[in-house]
Design a protein around this motif. Structure first.
Motif, mmCIF file in Angstrom:
data_model
loop_
_atom_site.group_PDB
_atom_site.id
_atom_site.type_symbol
_atom_site.label_atom_id
_atom_site.label_comp_id
_atom_site.label_asym_id
_atom_site.label_seq_id
_atom_site.Cartn_x
_atom_site.Cartn_y
_atom_site.Cartn_z
ATOM 1 N N VAL A 1 0.836 -1.204 0.000
ATOM 2 C CA VAL A 1 0.000 0.000 0.000
ATOM 3 C C VAL A 1 0.870 1.253 0.000
ATOM 4 N N ILE A 2 1.927 1.268 0.796
ATOM 5 C CA ILE A 2 2.839 2.417 0.819
ATOM 6 C C ILE A 2 3.486 2.607 -0.552
ATOM 7 N N GLY A 3 3.887 1.516 -1.199
ATOM 8 C CA GLY A 3 4.478 1.604 -2.531
ATOM 9 C C GLY A 3 3.514 2.187 -3.548
ATOM 10 N N ILE A 4 2.252 1.766 -3.484
ATOM 11 C CA ILE A 4 1.243 2.304 -4.405
ATOM 12 C C ILE A 4 0.989 3.773 -4.118
ATOM 13 N N LEU A 5 0.950 4.156 -2.849
ATOM 14 C CA LEU A 5 0.748 5.569 -2.504
ATOM 15 C C LEU A 5 1.885 6.447 -3.024
ATOM 16 N N PHE A 6 3.111 5.969 -2.933
ATOM 17 C CA PHE A 6 4.234 6.757 -3.436
ATOM 18 C C PHE A 6 4.233 6.819 -4.965
ATOM 19 N N PHE A 7 3.776 5.743 -5.615
ATOM 20 C CA PHE A 7 3.606 5.810 -7.068
ATOM 21 C C PHE A 7 2.648 6.929 -7.439
ATOM 22 N N VAL A 8 1.502 6.968 -6.773
ATOM 23 C CA VAL A 8 0.499 8.005 -7.041
ATOM 24 C C VAL A 8 1.060 9.382 -6.704
ATOM 25 N N PHE A 9 1.785 9.492 -5.590
ATOM 26 C CA PHE A 9 2.352 10.770 -5.167
ATOM 27 C C PHE A 9 3.317 11.333 -6.217
ATOM 28 N N TYR A 10 4.255 10.496 -6.671
ATOM 29 C CA TYR A 10 5.238 10.968 -7.657
ATOM 30 C C TYR A 10 4.573 11.308 -8.988
ATOM 31 N N PHE A 11 3.571 10.517 -9.386
ATOM 32 C CA PHE A 11 2.871 10.782 -10.634
ATOM 33 C C PHE A 11 2.142 12.124 -10.573
ATOM 34 N N ILE A 12 1.398 12.359 -9.494
ATOM 35 C CA ILE A 12 0.651 13.620 -9.350
ATOM 36 C C ILE A 12 1.613 14.799 -9.193
ATOM 37 N N LEU A 13 2.700 14.617 -8.473
ATOM 38 C CA LEU A 13 3.685 15.684 -8.325
ATOM 39 C C LEU A 13 4.277 16.066 -9.681
ATOM 40 N N GLY A 14 4.569 15.076 -10.509
ATOM 41 C CA GLY A 14 5.077 15.353 -11.849
ATOM 42 C C GLY A 14 4.077 16.142 -12.680
ATOM 43 N N LEU A 15 2.800 15.779 -12.586
ATOM 44 C CA LEU A 15 1.765 16.511 -13.317
ATOM 45 C C LEU A 15 1.628 17.936 -12.808
ATOM 46 N N PHE A 16 1.694 18.119 -11.482
ATOM 47 C CA PHE A 16 1.617 19.463 -10.914
ATOM 48 C C PHE A 16 2.764 20.341 -11.410
ATOM 49 N N ILE A 17 3.953 19.790 -11.410
ATOM 50 C CA ILE A 17 5.112 20.574 -11.831
ATOM 51 C C ILE A 17 4.982 20.969 -13.300
ATOM 52 N N ILE A 18 4.460 20.069 -14.121
ATOM 53 C CA ILE A 18 4.327 20.386 -15.544
ATOM 54 C C ILE A 18 3.230 21.420 -15.790
ATOM 55 N N PHE A 19 2.075 21.258 -15.168
ATOM 56 C CA PHE A 19 0.908 22.058 -15.540
ATOM 57 C C PHE A 19 0.585 23.215 -14.602
ATOM 58 N N MET A 20 1.294 23.369 -13.509
ATOM 59 C CA MET A 20 1.000 24.453 -12.572
ATOM 60 C C MET A 20 1.423 25.796 -13.172
ATOM 61 N N LYS A 21 0.500 26.747 -13.183
ATOM 62 C CA LYS A 21 0.775 28.055 -13.797
ATOM 63 C C LYS A 21 1.712 28.895 -12.933
ATOM 64 N N LYS A 22 1.434 28.973 -11.634
ATOM 65 C CA LYS A 22 2.252 29.797 -10.736
ATOM 66 C C LYS A 22 3.131 28.880 -9.886
ATOM 67 N N PHE A 23 4.152 28.349 -10.499
ATOM 68 C CA PHE A 23 5.077 27.460 -9.801
ATOM 69 C C PHE A 23 5.926 28.281 -8.845
ATOM 70 N N PRO A 24 6.061 27.853 -7.579
ATOM 71 C CA PRO A 24 6.763 28.680 -6.583
ATOM 72 C C PRO A 24 8.251 28.892 -6.853
ATOM 73 N N LEU A 25 8.880 28.010 -7.591
ATOM 74 C CA LEU A 25 10.295 28.181 -7.919
ATOM 75 C C LEU A 25 10.424 28.814 -9.294
ATOM 76 N N ASP A 26 11.390 29.675 -9.435
ATOM 77 C CA ASP A 26 11.598 30.353 -10.715
ATOM 78 C C ASP A 26 12.423 29.455 -11.634
ATOM 79 N N MET A 27 11.732 28.598 -12.390
ATOM 80 C CA MET A 27 12.386 27.681 -13.323
ATOM 81 C C MET A 27 11.846 27.952 -14.717
ATOM 82 N N PRO A 28 12.702 27.879 -15.712
ATOM 83 C CA PRO A 28 12.196 27.983 -17.087
ATOM 84 C C PRO A 28 11.235 26.826 -17.395
ATOM 85 N N ARG A 29 10.302 27.067 -18.267
ATOM 86 C CA ARG A 29 9.266 26.073 -18.601
ATOM 87 C C ARG A 29 9.880 24.755 -19.082
ATOM 88 N N MET A 30 10.932 24.816 -19.861
ATOM 89 C CA MET A 30 11.555 23.608 -20.391
ATOM 90 C C MET A 30 12.076 22.720 -19.248
#
Length: 76
Positions: free
Chosen positions: A21-50
């Motif tokens: 269960v912990i392994g599945i939760l971390f899979f979901v966590f990393y997947f959603i985090l990756g999507l947030f980083i890609i699609f979040m408009k106001k990302f808190p860190l100043d990183m270029p889009r690429m």
């Protein structure tokens, strides 16, 4: 196939089920985090889009690597 996975899960000890269960939760966590980083408009860190897209894709690929490891570990 799904029936075999359910039977394998039922054979596992409570500790092994908890780790699954912990392994599945971390899979979901990393997947959603990756999507947030890609699609979040106001990302808190100043990183270029690429770089944000590259980092997000890296996290999503890592989450799928974790998922594959969970599947292969569950075949015992």
């Amino acid at each position: 196939m799904l029936d075999n996975i359910i039977k394998n899960i039922q054979k596992k000890s409570p500790k092994e089920r908890f780790l699954l269960v912990i392994g599945i939760l971390f899979f979901v966590f990393y997947f959603i985090l990756g999507l947030f980083i890609i699609f979040m408009k106001k990302f808190p860190l100043d990183m270029p889009r690429m770089y944000r897209v590259a980092f997000g894709v890296l996290l999503i690929v890592y989450s799928f690597i974790r998922f594959v490891r969970i599947i292969y570990a569950n075949k015992d």
